[in-house]
Design a protein around this motif. Sequence first.
Motif, short mmCIF file in Angstrom:
data_model
loop_
_atom_site.label_atom_id
_atom_site.label_comp_id
_atom_site.label_asym_id
_atom_site.label_seq_id
_atom_site.Cartn_x
_atom_site.Cartn_y
_atom_site.Cartn_z
N MET A 212 -34.65 -15.11 -27.05
CA MET A 212 -33.26 -14.90 -26.66
C MET A 212 -33.28 -13.63 -25.82
O MET A 212 -33.71 -12.58 -26.31
CB MET A 212 -32.38 -14.64 -27.89
CG MET A 212 -32.04 -15.86 -28.70
SD MET A 212 -31.29 -17.20 -27.73
CE MET A 212 -29.80 -16.42 -27.20
N PRO A 213 -32.82 -13.67 -24.58
CA PRO A 213 -32.87 -12.47 -23.74
C PRO A 213 -31.78 -11.47 -24.08
O PRO A 213 -30.68 -11.85 -24.50
CB PRO A 213 -32.64 -13.03 -22.34
CG PRO A 213 -31.83 -14.27 -22.55
CD PRO A 213 -32.27 -14.84 -23.87
N MET A 214 -32.08 -10.19 -23.93
CA MET A 214 -31.09 -9.12 -24.10
C MET A 214 -30.34 -8.95 -22.77
O MET A 214 -30.96 -8.71 -21.75
CB MET A 214 -31.82 -7.83 -24.46
CG MET A 214 -30.93 -6.61 -24.54
SD MET A 214 -29.58 -6.74 -25.72
CE MET A 214 -30.44 -6.68 -27.28
N PRO A 215 -29.01 -9.08 -22.79
CA PRO A 215 -28.29 -8.94 -21.52
C PRO A 215 -28.02 -7.49 -21.13
O PRO A 215 -27.96 -6.60 -21.97
CB PRO A 215 -26.94 -9.63 -21.79
CG PRO A 215 -27.05 -10.29 -23.11
CD PRO A 215 -28.13 -9.56 -23.87
N MET A 216 -27.83 -7.30 -19.83
CA MET A 216 -27.24 -6.09 -19.30
C MET A 216 -25.88 -6.54 -18.76
O MET A 216 -25.84 -7.33 -17.81
CB MET A 216 -28.09 -5.54 -18.16
CG MET A 216 -29.51 -5.25 -18.56
SD MET A 216 -30.33 -4.12 -17.41
CE MET A 216 -31.02 -5.23 -16.27
#
Length: 424
Positions: A149-153
């Motif tokens: 799961m990617p960490m958003p900016m």
Amino acid sequence: MSKISKVRAIQVFDSRGVPTISCKVNLDDGTSAIAMVPSGASTGSKEALELRDGNKAYHGKGVLNAVSNVNKKLSSLVIGKDPGDQIEIDKILIEFDGTSDKSAIGANAILAVSLATAKAASIMQRIPLYKHFSNIYKNITGDSANPVMPMPMFNILNGGEHSNNNIDIQEFMIIPSGAKTFEEVMQWSVEIYQNLKKILSSNNHSIAVGDEGGFAPNLKSNEEAIKLIIEAIKNSNLDLKKDINIALDCAASEFFDGSNYFMKGENQKLTSAELVNYLESLAEKYPITSIEDGMDENDENGWKLLTSQLGDKCQLVGDDLFVTNKKILKEGVQENIANSILIKLNQIGSLTETIETIHLAKESNYEPIISHRSGETEDTIIADLAVGLGVKQIKAGAPCRSDRIAKYNRLLWIEKESSDILLK
Ligand code: 2PG
Ligand code: MG
């Protein structure tokens, strides 16, 4: 194995109301899929060519020539082919164009076919799109992608080319680095976003938003923007650094005149060295853990200086600098400039080449970050792309506006349905 039976493109519209291309691929088993191509405003000069009509309609921005290239030229090349063989499909499209920047057929035309084919293939196999991307990654690189799961900016305050306010830095983003799940990522970010709205409103600032859904008020300085964001984080009862960090996209090429950086908003003219010092002082004062395009794409010495001064304490992301191009990234790695790369499908124009660039980044210890464009559509492909290719970070705008939120909503579904795919 089903084959591609029909390929059709039409002109649709992006989140700025600008024409873009949408392509539908049908298979002979009755399945079909549609993909849409996004478009940038602060583009790198070495991006693949986005074919625009250049005539009177839509202020020259129509894409009917690209649409016609799909319908009259590309479709017959891929009809009858196996949609699951992405390498072969992309090879056919790229070789037919024959140019290094896809200027014969248009990167937008080629990418539309490339992406719609991948989507159709995932439906044909009855597997989620991100799983299909993991399989393609393995086929292209020989390595496993390890889905995440990617960490958003989240870009919550917009300046530069994405608004008409007086802020020079293009994107002020929050990273909910301390969150344990994507659900928590969303809760924290949405609460900060709403608190920022309240703060702006009570200070009589505009709460109108820019192209990526972040607020776009007129402020005294870049630093004031950071201070307002910090106030919103504190009002959300979250800790700076531990829970939330800050990221910037300077998009510095937009305020570089060939020798100096001119920040109009605060009437400052800086040399490369002065801009590096300015960014370093911001990173020392505030929890800024990522800076994108801190220097102009051609300011090689500036990039070297930035990397030597900040490279060991900050993620330095090359966007206009590397334009998702494997060759250009390779040179950057050799020169030791930046330490991370922004990945945008339409900068290079096909799925295969995008994956090759991500693989090179991973092998070179450059952190890849999947990104939207400022002109987006409701297409959520980048969410599956980040998960399936094991890319740990994503940039998809504010937690506001459907063109941005669609990607985050897709990630929420992936998290709920795949308990083995974890954040970061
Ligand atoms: C960027 C992007 C996306 P644009 O500079 O990183 O945020 O903007 O699509 O306008 O290039
Ligand atoms: Mg950028």
